[in-house]
Structure formats: C-alpha cells, structure tokens
Design an enzyme around this catalytic site. Structure first.
Site, PDB file in Angstrom:
ATOM      1  N   LYS A 202      33.543  42.378  45.566  1.00 62.83           N
ATOM      2  CA  LYS A 202      34.974  42.548  45.331  1.00 62.83           C
ATOM      3  C   LYS A 202      35.216  43.996  44.928  1.00 62.83           C
ATOM      4  CE  LYS A 202      38.894  40.460  45.524  1.00 62.83           C
ATOM      5  NZ  LYS A 202      39.347  39.870  46.786  1.00 62.83           N
ATOM      6  N   SER A 407      41.585  37.002  50.624  1.00 63.36           N
ATOM      7  CA  SER A 407      41.718  36.861  49.182  1.00 63.36           C
ATOM      8  C   SER A 407      42.848  35.894  48.852  1.00 63.36           C
ATOM      9  CB  SER A 407      41.914  38.236  48.543  1.00 63.36           C
ATOM     10  OG  SER A 407      41.420  38.233  47.219  1.00 63.36           O
TER      11      SER A 407
END
Length: 625
Positions: A202, A407
C-alpha cells in the site's frame, strides 16, 4: 419628539427602503431569467433541425478526457462553454456509433482525434468494441490526427485506415509510472508525518516518508504496468499486422530508424506501417471528396454527417423513450464522505441513488459503473451496505469496472452479485492507510508554541500543533489494522473464500482485470454493454431499457437542465455560438446568483480540520503515462 422615537422612525424607514431594494433586486433577477428563457425557447422553436436525409460518413471529434460521468457544471455554464469540451462522455460515443452502425444513412465513420487527451486503455477498448461492431456492418472506419499520442493511436488502431499530417508523428514510447517524493521538503518545513497502514504494497503514503520508490512498490507496480504494456503492444501489432515484438524493437532502435528516414517522423510512421497515408490537410480533404463526394453545404469541406446533428436526433429519441427496466448508476471519481457533485463519489449521495433505484418499481435490476481509485473507507462501506440492501430487496446488482476500480472502488464492489472488469481495468489494491501530519516543529520555527492541560493523554489526540503521543500512535495503527481486517473479511465473503486466500492477493497489490479474474477477484471480463446484456438475461428481461439514475435536482436546476437538454437536442450549440458577449455575461451572472446548491462545491477532506481519524482505501496513482 424624543430621540428614541426619532431613532425608531429612522430604523423603520431604513427597513422599508431596504425591503424595496431587495424586492427590486429579486424582481430584476427574475425578469432577466425569464428573458433568457424566452430567448432559448424562441431559438428552439425557430431552429428545429432538419432531418438528415442524405448519406455520408459520420464525423466524430471527441475532445478532452473520455469519462464515464461528466464533472458537475452549473447548467448555464454548460450552455455557454466553448466548442471543445474538457470531457467527452464515453457512453454517448458508444451509443452514437452503435446507432450509426445500423443506420443506412451512415456509410462510414471518420474519427478526428487531435483534441482527444485520453481516458485510459480500458475505456478505449470499450469504444473500440463499438467500432468493431460498426465495421461488421461492412462500413469502413477512418482515423486522422496531426500527431498521435499513445492513447489517441490506440483508438486509431481500430480503424481500417489511419491518416496523419506529413509533419506529424506517432509518439509511442512505452508506459511509465512516476511520482514526486516530498520527504526532503517535509523535513525542511518541519512537518512530522505519522503514517499508519496495513498492506506491504500500500504505497500511497510513500511520497510523504521516502525520497524514492521502495522495492516492494517497484516490484508490484512493475508487474501490472508490464502486463498493461504487453497488452497494448500486442494489440497494436495485431491490428496493424506487425511482427510480434516489433514495437519494442522500434522503440529501442528509434534513433537509428529516425536516421534511416532522414529525421522525418511522419515518413518513419508510414514506412513502419503505423499509418496508411501521410499528407497535407488539403490532400486528406481531397481524398475524402473523392470517396464521399462534395457537400452541398459550403461550410463543409466534403460530404459528411456532423456528429452534433446526428446526436441531436438521438437526444430527441431519448426524450421520448419510455421508463427503463435496468437502472444504471455511475460512480466516478474519488470516494469521499457526505454529499459530492458529479465527477466525485459521495458516501451519502451515491447511497441515495442506490436507494432511488431500489425504490423504483419499474427497475428490475441495477448496474453500477465504477471508475474510481478509492478514497474514504467509511464512505465505501456505506455504499457497499446500500448495494447489499438492494440485493436483499430482490433486485440484482452487477458492477461494471471502468478504467480503475481499486481499493475503495473494489471495497464497494464486494456488495454486488457479480463483478465485471475489462481486461485492462486496474483493480485490487486491497489495503488501508491513514496519514496524520503534526506541525509542532513547523510552528516552532516561526516562534509559535503550544501548551495547555487535559484530563488524559488522549484528550489532545487530534491537536495537530502538538507532538503525537505513543498512545495515540497505537490507537491509530490498531484502528487501521482493524479496518483492514474488515476489508479482508468482506472480500473473502464476497468471493466465497477465506481471509487467508484473500491475503495472498491483497496487501495493496494492484492487478489488471484479466489477472484479477484468474485470482478470483472478478467474475467476468467484458464492457458495460456486456454487463447490461448479462444482467438482462439473468433477470429474464427480454427487452432491456436503460435508465440513468441521477440525483434529484433543485427546482431551479431541474427547469434549467430540462430546457438545456431540449435546446441541445434541437439546436445544439448554435444558439450560443451566435450569442453576444453581453448575453453570455448575463448568463454567467445569473448563474452565480441562482447557484445555491451545496452539491456544486467539492468538499475537500482536510485532515487539519477533522475531529476524527480518516482511514483511506485508495490507490496511489492508478494511471500510466
């Protein structure tokens, strides 16, 4: 007379005159508005379009970015904008080409691509599907541009013949993913950036804590960007009948190839068979004159059907169509809390649209078109819950992923019956993070300090002018990890697997749609039209009719938008092309007075003004250049 009495009389007189002035102001504004309405209605009545009764090629000139949803603009601003729009609605182009394919008046398609900026390979593939359908009707397609960038050329490759100016070039250079890193600047400013995340890959937060790309980020981004480039190059080589691998060789040896062609980029493109003909603009016009004849309209350089005129006919037909049975909701842009305008996704505003579709008895099924790199985890969950509630109410919901659905965009998709993606959709990025900057050192540099008292260490947890305590850091990190575990569990339940299997493809990794299908992150590959066909079949809808679900407008917006749609359907932009500068200025002034809708303002999510921790499920830069 007393001083108090005199004062009261003066106040009453002042109030009277102020009320009169206010009444006059409002009355004048209403009169101006009625005048504008009269002008527009008169133009509509006096400028009814003549039916297209001649045959010829359809000329399409898309401009700006290809988008799934036009960004919000006040209605009067739309009417008074310039010819070259900053955005072109993908769905309008596809509908136009599909209609033209079956229209005997349309004999060919010409794509003029100079003004198209891009929009993503995925969107261009969907547009290309419509072009291929057009070609199946034995109608040729031509593409032209003075110069081609990579995305323009990708679209041009669907054409039978590609034309380019003899001083132009085809700029195919490969894909790159570059970001700016601010650690050095942040250190100079004295800002302390506190990062909390779950997911090794991430990498949204990296620009704030690093000076370069981490190896983990480089590794997983290399995988999907290489796959995307491979798909691009193989597509071009197949469409242009080039030897496999020749595009990479050409890029590697571009300097020598340019020498071989005496520095002439247009000649290089012709000899490499990237284009079929190079020449001046007049030579192109002469070619089209020979193919399609001379136009009776002196304003047209050759015989063709103008896209605006053709789309006016389609718009009139849409105004007359009956209620739809499949609801289409567009979720495009960054996901934020609350209500957001078109071009952005609001947790509350999109939830309202889903409820609107759920409560509509005529709608039998719902398709949500997602084009988003994510955003607020909380807003994503609100939307997912509304999708689930719609399914529980007996209406199936399918997700159609556009260029990006990563996401938070993937989070909300987990609530649907089926997830569809295109082969080049950028998806996944299952991970969450939170960033909290504190400015105690920055303020110290200019002589500002902070002091006070509290009943506990956590009482000042959101004081951004003070150092963050160890307890606060622990609270933030545990919150992020908890939300990440919830994300994993949602994905596992939606994909009918377990958390351990999802973790193998999560931790913020980004995947292309084709790979995501093999990893059980999406169900099927296909375009929005493919999704609509599938949901109609699965829901036993014999004659699918699409209705776009949009937010309810204020009375003023509803009147103006209805008038705008009718005007555009009948007159296009001709009315406002002829408007004087004073008239356009009136429109802008009137619009600024009328626009009171809070949805016209995109609320920025400022951490410094927040009184709660914001946790994000967002993809850092799900695009390539």
């Amino acid at each position: 007379m007393s001083q108090t009495t005199s004062s009261n009389i003066f106040v009453r007189i002042w109030c009277f005159f102020w009320n009169v002035i206010s009444w006059i102001r409002i009355s004048v504004l209403n009169i101006i508005f009625l005048i504008v309405l009269f002008i527009v209605i008169t133009a509509v009545i006096g400028a009814m379009p003549k039916p297209i009764d001649s045959k010829g090629p359809l000329l399409l000139v898309p401009s700006g970015q290809l988008v799934d949803q036009l960004s919000y603009q006040a209605p009067l601003n739309v009417l008074s904008q310039q010819d070259k729009a900053p955005e072109t609605l993908l769905r309008d182009l596809i509908d136009t080409i599909n209609s033209a394919a079956l229209d005997d008046r349309v004999t060919a398609l010409i794509l003029k691509l100079d003004d198209l900026n891009g929009g993503g390979i995925s969107k261009i593939q969907e547009l290309g599907q419509a072009i291929d359908f057009f070609k199946l009707q034995n109608k040729p397609v031509f593409a032209y541009s003075n110069n081609f960038n990579q995305q323009q050329y990708f679209l041009a490759s669907y054409a039978n013949d590609i034309y380019m100016h003899d001083m132009g070039s085809v700029a195919i250079t490969g894909f790159g993913l570059y970001r700016n890193y601010f650690k050095g600047l942040i250190a100079k400013l004295g800002i302390n950036v506190h990062v909390f995340k779950s997911g090794t890959f991430k990498d949204f937060v990296e620009p704030y804590i690093r000076e370069d790309m981490s190896e983990a980020s480089r590794s997983h981004n290399t995988e999907w960007i290489t796959a995307l480039w491979q798909g691009y190059s193989e597509h071009i080589e197949a469409r242009r009948q080039l030897e496999k691998g020749s595009l990479d060789k050409a890029i590697k040896n571009y300097g020598q190839m340019l020498i071989d062609n005496k520095g002439d980029t247009a000649l290089l493109a012709l000899n490499f068979h990237l284009v079929d003909k190079i020449g001046s603009k007049q030579s192109l016009i002469d070619d089209f004159k020979a193919r399609f004849g001379t136009s009776k309209d002196p304003q047209k350089p050759f015989n063709f059907i103008d896209a605006a005129s053709y789309q006016q006919e389609l718009a009139i037909a849409k105004l007359q169509q009956e209620k739809g049975n499949i609801g289409l909701i567009v979720a495009a842009g960054t996901i934020s809390d609350g209500e957001q305008p078109e071009g952005s996704i609001g947790g509350d505003s999109l939830s309202q649209l889903i409820r609107k579709a759920r409560d509509d008895k005529d709608i039998k099924a719902v398709v949500i078109r997602v084009d988003s790199g994510g955003g607020s985890a909380f807003a994503s969950e609100l939307i997912r819950q509304e999708i689930q509630a719609t399914r529980d109410n007996g209406k199936p919901v399918y997700i159609s992923m556009g260029s990006v659905s990563a996401s938070g965009g993937y989070w909300l998709a987990t609530g649907a019956d089926q997830i569809w993606a295109t082969p080049t959709t950028i998806t996944g990025s299952i991970g969450v993070f939170s960033i909290v900057p504190t400015f105690e050192n920055t303020l110290n540099k200019v002589g500002i300090s902070s002091d006070g008292l509290a009943t506990s260490e956590l009482a000042g947890i959101y004081q951004l002018d003070r150092p963050m305590s160890a307890t606060a850091e622990q609270v933030f990190q545990l919150s992020v990890e908890s939300i990440y575990q919830k994300f994993l569990l949602l994905c596992a339940n939606a994909r009918k697997t377990n958390v351990q299997e999802i973790e193998k493809v999560a931790e913020g990794r980004v995947w292309l749609g084709q790979k995501a299908q093999t990893l059980n992150l999406v169900d099927h590959l296909g375009s929005l039209n493919d999704v609509i066909t599938a949901i109609a079949k699965d829901s036993d809808i014999t004659t699918p009719s699409i209705v776009l679900i949009e937010r309810d407008l204020s009375p003023t917006e509803a009147i103006i938008k209805s008038l705008m749609q009718t005007t555009k359907a009948y007159t296009g932009s001709a009315l406002f092309k002829q408007s004087t500068g004073a008239t356009v200025q009136w429109l802008k002034q009137l619009d600024s007075e009328l626009e009171k809708n809070p949805l016209a303002i995109l609320i920025q999510d400022q951490l410094a003004n927040s009184q709660q921790q914001k946790v994000y499920a967002a993809c850092p830069d799900c695009s390539v250049h």
